[in-house]
Design a protein around this motif. Structure first.
Motif, PDB file in Angstrom:
ATOM      1  N   ASN A   1     -37.555  -2.371 -29.063  1.00 49.70           N
ATOM      2  CA  ASN A   1     -36.922  -1.261 -29.776  1.00 49.70           C
ATOM      3  C   ASN A   1     -36.046  -0.411 -28.859  1.00 49.70           C
ATOM      4  O   ASN A   1     -36.009   0.817 -28.964  1.00 49.70           O
ATOM      5  N   ASP A   2     -35.334  -1.067 -27.935  1.00 50.01           N
ATOM      6  CA  ASP A   2     -34.378  -0.376 -27.065  1.00 50.01           C
ATOM      7  C   ASP A   2     -35.036   0.719 -26.228  1.00 50.01           C
ATOM      8  O   ASP A   2     -34.407   1.737 -25.925  1.00 50.01           O
ATOM      9  N   SER A   3     -36.255   0.540 -25.852  1.00 46.04           N
ATOM     10  CA  SER A   3     -36.937   1.500 -24.994  1.00 46.04           C
ATOM     11  C   SER A   3     -37.135   0.894 -23.614  1.00 46.04           C
ATOM     12  O   SER A   3     -37.136  -0.327 -23.442  1.00 46.04           O
ATOM     13  N   ASP A   4     -37.329   1.736 -22.626  1.00 45.62           N
ATOM     14  CA  ASP A   4     -37.556   1.256 -21.276  1.00 45.62           C
ATOM     15  C   ASP A   4     -38.192   2.370 -20.449  1.00 45.62           C
ATOM     16  O   ASP A   4     -38.115   3.544 -20.797  1.00 45.62           O
ATOM     17  N   TRP A   5     -38.803   1.977 -19.347  1.00 44.92           N
ATOM     18  CA  TRP A   5     -39.287   2.971 -18.391  1.00 44.92           C
ATOM     19  C   TRP A   5     -38.936   2.518 -16.989  1.00 44.92           C
ATOM     20  O   TRP A   5     -38.775   1.331 -16.708  1.00 44.92           O
ATOM     21  N   THR A   6     -38.820   3.492 -16.099  1.00 50.04           N
ATOM     22  CA  THR A   6     -38.460   3.242 -14.704  1.00 50.04           C
ATOM     23  C   THR A   6     -39.344   4.103 -13.816  1.00 50.04           C
ATOM     24  O   THR A   6     -39.529   5.295 -14.079  1.00 50.04           O
ATOM     25  N   ILE A   7     -39.888   3.483 -12.781  1.00 53.73           N
ATOM     26  CA  ILE A   7     -40.615   4.234 -11.761  1.00 53.73           C
ATOM     27  C   ILE A   7     -39.940   3.963 -10.422  1.00 53.73           C
ATOM     28  O   ILE A   7     -39.591   2.823 -10.110  1.00 53.73           O
ATOM     29  N   GLN A   8     -39.710   5.016  -9.678  1.00 53.52           N
ATOM     30  CA  GLN A   8     -38.981   4.917  -8.411  1.00 53.52           C
ATOM     31  C   GLN A   8     -39.693   5.745  -7.350  1.00 53.52           C
ATOM     32  O   GLN A   8     -40.176   6.850  -7.616  1.00 53.52           O
ATOM     33  N   ALA A   9     -39.725   5.220  -6.128  1.00 56.48           N
ATOM     34  CA  ALA A   9     -40.300   5.951  -5.003  1.00 56.48           C
ATOM     35  C   ALA A   9     -39.444   5.676  -3.777  1.00 56.48           C
ATOM     36  O   ALA A   9     -38.922   4.571  -3.602  1.00 56.48           O
ATOM     37  N   TYR A  10     -39.288   6.692  -2.942  1.00 54.90           N
ATOM     38  CA  TYR A  10     -38.555   6.470  -1.697  1.00 54.90           C
ATOM     39  C   TYR A  10     -39.105   7.352  -0.586  1.00 54.90           C
ATOM     40  O   TYR A  10     -39.747   8.383  -0.826  1.00 54.90           O
ATOM     41  N   PHE A  11     -38.839   6.903   0.641  1.00 58.09           N
ATOM     42  CA  PHE A  11     -39.173   7.647   1.849  1.00 58.09           C
ATOM     43  C   PHE A  11     -37.908   7.774   2.680  1.00 58.09           C
ATOM     44  O   PHE A  11     -37.161   6.802   2.851  1.00 58.09           O
ATOM     45  N   ASP A  12     -37.654   8.974   3.191  1.00 59.17           N
ATOM     46  CA  ASP A  12     -36.459   9.241   3.981  1.00 59.17           C
ATOM     47  C   ASP A  12     -36.867   9.996   5.242  1.00 59.17           C
ATOM     48  O   ASP A  12     -37.546  11.024   5.160  1.00 59.17           O
ATOM     49  N   ASN A  13     -36.456   9.486   6.386  1.00 62.64           N
ATOM     50  CA  ASN A  13     -36.781  10.105   7.669  1.00 62.64           C
ATOM     51  C   ASN A  13     -35.477  10.404   8.402  1.00 62.64           C
ATOM     52  O   ASN A  13     -34.652   9.515   8.600  1.00 62.64           O
ATOM     53  N   TYR A  14     -35.294  11.660   8.787  1.00 67.57           N
ATOM     54  CA  TYR A  14     -34.068  12.085   9.485  1.00 67.57           C
ATOM     55  C   TYR A  14     -34.466  12.858  10.730  1.00 67.57           C
ATOM     56  O   TYR A  14     -35.279  13.789  10.668  1.00 67.57           O
ATOM     57  N   VAL A  15     -33.880  12.483  11.874  1.00 69.91           N
ATOM     58  CA  VAL A  15     -34.173  13.137  13.153  1.00 69.91           C
ATOM     59  C   VAL A  15     -32.853  13.502  13.812  1.00 69.91           C
ATOM     60  O   VAL A  15     -31.963  12.661  13.967  1.00 69.91           O
ATOM     61  N   ARG A  16     -32.738  14.752  14.196  1.00 72.01           N
ATOM     62  CA  ARG A  16     -31.537  15.237  14.878  1.00 72.01           C
ATOM     63  C   ARG A  16     -31.974  16.050  16.094  1.00 72.01           C
ATOM     64  O   ARG A  16     -32.768  16.992  15.969  1.00 72.01           O
ATOM     65  N   THR A  17     -31.474  15.699  17.261  1.00 76.84           N
ATOM     66  CA  THR A  17     -31.862  16.400  18.486  1.00 76.84           C
ATOM     67  C   THR A  17     -30.623  16.748  19.294  1.00 76.84           C
ATOM     68  O   THR A  17     -29.614  16.028  19.279  1.00 76.84           O
ATOM     69  N   ASP A  18     -30.705  17.874  20.008  1.00 76.30           N
ATOM     70  CA  ASP A  18     -29.712  18.229  21.014  1.00 76.30           C
ATOM     71  C   ASP A  18     -30.435  19.017  22.101  1.00 76.30           C
ATOM     72  O   ASP A  18     -31.672  19.127  22.097  1.00 76.30           O
ATOM     73  N   LEU A  19     -29.685  19.572  23.011  1.00 74.94           N
ATOM     74  CA  LEU A  19     -30.304  20.278  24.134  1.00 74.94           C
ATOM     75  C   LEU A  19     -31.085  21.505  23.682  1.00 74.94           C
ATOM     76  O   LEU A  19     -32.054  21.915  24.320  1.00 74.94           O
ATOM     77  N   LEU A  20     -30.695  22.099  22.544  1.00 78.49           N
ATOM     78  CA  LEU A  20     -31.286  23.354  22.114  1.00 78.49           C
ATOM     79  C   LEU A  20     -32.461  23.191  21.164  1.00 78.49           C
ATOM     80  O   LEU A  20     -33.361  24.021  21.133  1.00 78.49           O
ATOM     81  N   GLN A  21     -32.445  22.130  20.324  1.00 76.16           N
ATOM     82  CA  GLN A  21     -33.496  22.041  19.324  1.00 76.16           C
ATOM     83  C   GLN A  21     -33.663  20.603  18.853  1.00 76.16           C
ATOM     84  O   GLN A  21     -32.828  19.746  19.109  1.00 76.16           O
ATOM     85  N   ALA A  22     -34.763  20.377  18.161  1.00 74.30           N
ATOM     86  CA  ALA A  22     -35.040  19.100  17.513  1.00 74.30           C
ATOM     87  C   ALA A  22     -35.409  19.383  16.064  1.00 74.30           C
ATOM     88  O   ALA A  22     -36.172  20.312  15.772  1.00 74.30           O
ATOM     89  N   GLN A  23     -34.850  18.588  15.148  1.00 75.75           N
ATOM     90  CA  GLN A  23     -35.116  18.745  13.727  1.00 75.75           C
ATOM     91  C   GLN A  23     -35.570  17.404  13.173  1.00 75.75           C
ATOM     92  O   GLN A  23     -34.895  16.386  13.348  1.00 75.75           O
ATOM     93  N   ILE A  24     -36.718  17.397  12.504  1.00 75.60           N
ATOM     94  CA  ILE A  24     -37.266  16.175  11.917  1.00 75.60           C
ATOM     95  C   ILE A  24     -37.610  16.478  10.460  1.00 75.60           C
ATOM     96  O   ILE A  24     -38.394  17.390  10.177  1.00 75.60           O
ATOM     97  N   ASP A  25     -37.016  15.720   9.538  1.00 72.07           N
ATOM     98  CA  ASP A  25     -37.295  15.887   8.114  1.00 72.07           C
ATOM     99  C   ASP A  25     -37.813  14.573   7.547  1.00 72.07           C
ATOM    100  O   ASP A  25     -37.152  13.537   7.665  1.00 72.07           O
ATOM    101  N   LYS A  26     -38.982  14.635   6.922  1.00 70.91           N
ATOM    102  CA  LYS A  26     -39.570  13.473   6.255  1.00 70.91           C
ATOM    103  C   LYS A  26     -39.721  13.804   4.776  1.00 70.91           C
ATOM    104  O   LYS A  26     -40.392  14.782   4.419  1.00 70.91           O
TER     105      LYS A  26
END
Length: 692
Positions: A328-353
């Protein structure tokens, strides 16, 4: 409503007339009338959509495989769109200001990065700050490298950063050949996509694995894009499992700095994969798995100093999506993701998960109601260490933010589906302001497949970020005469907008189509910074330093309004013209903090000519005009790109591209100390591509 200023310079008028002149002087321009255009659709529904939306439109009654095989004549009303409703639809059936940047447009333009490709959409403001940093926004509020009113997605994965409220564009370097299309939605999208989809959504959708079989190689270099290369290989196992792998690398030189050699070069390597699996003979299930890994370095992306503060970035992401089609033209979707980002320099470090899971269910009730609903949960763990030489900028190095949400939307059809009324709302919770609601009401009147009138009233919010609430930062490299201390506030509330939109699009002849969108947005509780005062503070090294202190608050309100117009004219089978004109105006409450006025161009003009000179030769031209930014002291400019491509065989293409050719260099944005600003240089590069 106040009068919209449309005064243009001679250069802008010339750029506009260039497109109109080509139309008027071409004999085919006299053609009127025609059959309804046939479909132009991509090979994937992507994102989280992809089912039959079936509004008694024959094109929407086809499944995805049939859509991908439908012949193309005029790419206008039948271009596929999934971002507006989270289900497969078309531009002509979308009650929103939507523009689709196709793979063909990306290839013919000669662009080498995502931000430059976004210049092709009306209403989008793209300003290059330096060689690796852009300001990208829709319908105003160009707040430097971080723009808190624009949501960006890549294959359904949000790349909006919750710490600084924006997108790190130098981390979104995809293989352009793998992009199927970029859907640009101007206007609020919070009902489906949540907070921070305030002024628009950019959804980058990549090709299905079945559309990238074989081998692809690309290599080149030039004066600015010094060296680059990419490969991709795709294949399948049986008729149910397809996959691809890819890798790419580039080395981009610095922009032009009037004070000396530029120090903003950009280098990055990336590889990734995608696999699509349709288990079972009926193919009612589709499982998609994709992922990427990148490592990059950007030189002095904040401010050039005697201290080397180059950014080193790395990131990983993995996404899994399972879609099941019911009866009957119906559907379902399940989605999952993981994202890891790391940025560093002399002054600071940033980590986002980031961890995200999303469930969506689409079904029909009776003959009139087409309902989509769902729930999602996102958790972001942010770690920031270091900061300024004297003062750490956040009190808590580790911080976890959770965002649970639910939404429901009902498309109600009338008049044999010629009139569709859409009602929807999203409820989303955040730790800063609690529960937020984002409703919308939209209508679409499409008497036939060649015309559609639409309108909308929507509410959307930008929720405060960790930086706006927790920051306590004394900048050591913002200004030479003094330091600036930014202080967060725990009393912030969400910014909100009530947006009124009205638009019309038409395929007036077989060769000519046009689209106009108007908007009037009313903003409240805009987050800004107020001056507290200035005082001398003991610091190391002595003597005491003058520190100017500011604090975040909800100190602004106001309105924006404007018009966005675009057209496409197919001169003949080998020559296509496209153009657009955008006018924008901002009026904030009259007070000393109305500094945001004058940060956006009042007028933008964009013209494209895609011309197949001969069977194996292409000549493509892009001209654009951007108004001045008076508050930032950025002058207006007009520039042009050219591309000449030759295909000596069916498998090889050789291209030479010249970019920003009308002047040695030009300034596009001045970020007031938020980033190291340089000027965009004239450049040329050559590239060779091979497909087999």
């Amino acid at each position: 409503m106040a009068r919209i200023p449309i005064g243009l310079s001679k250069q802008a008028v010339a750029c506009s007339l260039l497109g109109l002149l080509c139309m008027v002087t071409t004999p085919a321009a006299a053609q009127t009338a025609a059959d309804a255009p046939t479909a132009d659709v991509a090979s994937s529904a992507a994102g989280q959509g992809g089912t039959d939306n079936s509004l008694n439109d024959p094109i929407l009654g086809l499944d995805i495989d049939q859509l991908s095989q439908t012949p193309v004549k005029v790419p206008s009303m039948d271009l596929p769109v999934t971002t507006v409703t989270k289900e497969l639809s078309t531009v002509g059936r979308s009650a929103a200001a939507v523009f689709v940047i196709t793979q063909e447009m990306i290839r013919q333009s000669g662009v080498t990065n995502i931000p430059d490709a976004l210049r092709m959409a009306p209403g989008v403001e793209v300003m290059q700050i330096n060689s690796n940093t852009w300001c990208v926004t829709i319908r105003g509020f160009t707040l430097g490298p971080y723009n808190n009113k624009l949501l960006v997605l890549v294959d359904g994965r949000t790349v909006y950063n919750p710490d600084f409220a924006g997108v790190y564009w130098n981390a979104q370097d995809l293989l352009l050949e793998d992009i199927d299309r970029i859907e640009v939605i101007r206007g609020p999208g919070g009902t489906l996509w949540g907070a921070n989809a305030v002024n628009g959504i950019i959804n980058i959708i990549t090709k299905q694995a079945k559309d990238t079989k074989g081998t692809y190689l690309n290599a080149g270099g030039g004066t600015h894009d010094r060296t680059f290369g990419a490969f991709r290989y795709g294949d399948q196992f049986g008729d149910q499992f397809q996959y691809r792998i890819y890798g790419k690398y580039f080395d981009r030189g610095p922009n032009w700095d009037p004070n000396g050699p530029g120090e903003d070069a950009w280098r990055q390597g990336r590889f990734g994969f995608r696999a699509d699996w349709q288990p079972g003979p009926d193919k009612t299930n589709t499982v998609t798995i994709l992922g990427d890994h990148f490592v990059g370095k950007t030189d002095n992306s904040v401010i050039p100093t005697s201290i080397d503060i180059n950014d080193h970035m790395t990131g990983d992401d993995v996404l899994v999506r399972w879609r099941h089609v019911l009866k009957n033209d119906s559907d379902w979707t399940i989605q999952a993701y993981f994202d890891n980002y790391v940025r560093t320099d002399l002054l600071q470090a940033q980590i986002d998960k980031t961890y995200d899971i999303d469930f969506q269910y689409h079904f029909h009730v009776g003959e009139r109601h087409d309902i989509t609903c769902g729930a999602a949960f996102r958790s972001v763990r942010s770690t920031i260490r270091g900061g300024d030489t004297f003062t750490p900028w956040v009190p808590f190095p580790n911080w976890t933010t959770n965002y649970p949400s639910q939404f429901a939307q009902d498309e109600i059809s009338f008049l044999d589906d010629r009139l569709v009324l859409t009602l929807g709302c999203k409820l989303e919770e955040n730790p800063y302001t609690g529960l937020e609601y984002q409703p919308t009401i939209r209508f679409l009147y499409a008497p036939d497949r060649r015309h559609s009138l639409w309108g909308a009233v929507s509410r959307a919010v930008h929720t405060p970020t960790r930086a706006e609430e927790q920051i306590s930062f004394t900048g050591t490299h913002f200004y030479p005469a003094f330091y600036q201390r930014a202080i967060g506030s725990r009393s912030l509330v969400s910014e909100s907008v009530i947006a009124y939109e009205l638009g019309y699009r038409a395929q007036t002849t077989k060769r000519f189509s046009w689209d106009v969108a108007t908007f009037y947005n009313v903003y409240d509780n805009i987050i800004s910074s107020d001056l507290i005062g200035a005082r001398f503070i003991e610091m190391y090294p002595p003597p005491p330093h003058l520190v100017v202190e500011t604090i975040y608050n909800n100190g602004l309100a106001g309105k924006t309004y404007g018009v966005e117009f675009s057209y496409t004219y197919q001169v003949n089978e080998r020559w296509r013209l496209q153009g657009q004109y955008t006018v924008f105006e901002m009026k904030l409450d009259s007070n000393p903090q109305s500094y945001l006025e004058g940060w956006d161009p009042h007028n933008q003009v964009y013209f494209r000519s895609f011309w197949q000179l001969a069977k194996r030769w292409d000549f493509d031209l892009i001209a654009r005009y951007v108004d001045s930014l008076p508050r930032l002291d950025v002058p207006k400019y007009i520039t042009m790109d050219l591309r000449l491509a030759h295909r000596p065989t069916d498998h090889m293409e050789i291209a030479v591209v010249g970019q920003n050719l009308l002047q040695p260099h030009h300034l596009e944005y001045f970020p007031l100390g938020l980033a190291y600003e340089t000027q965009v240089p004239r450049s040329v590069y050559g590239a060779v591509s091979w497909r087999y």
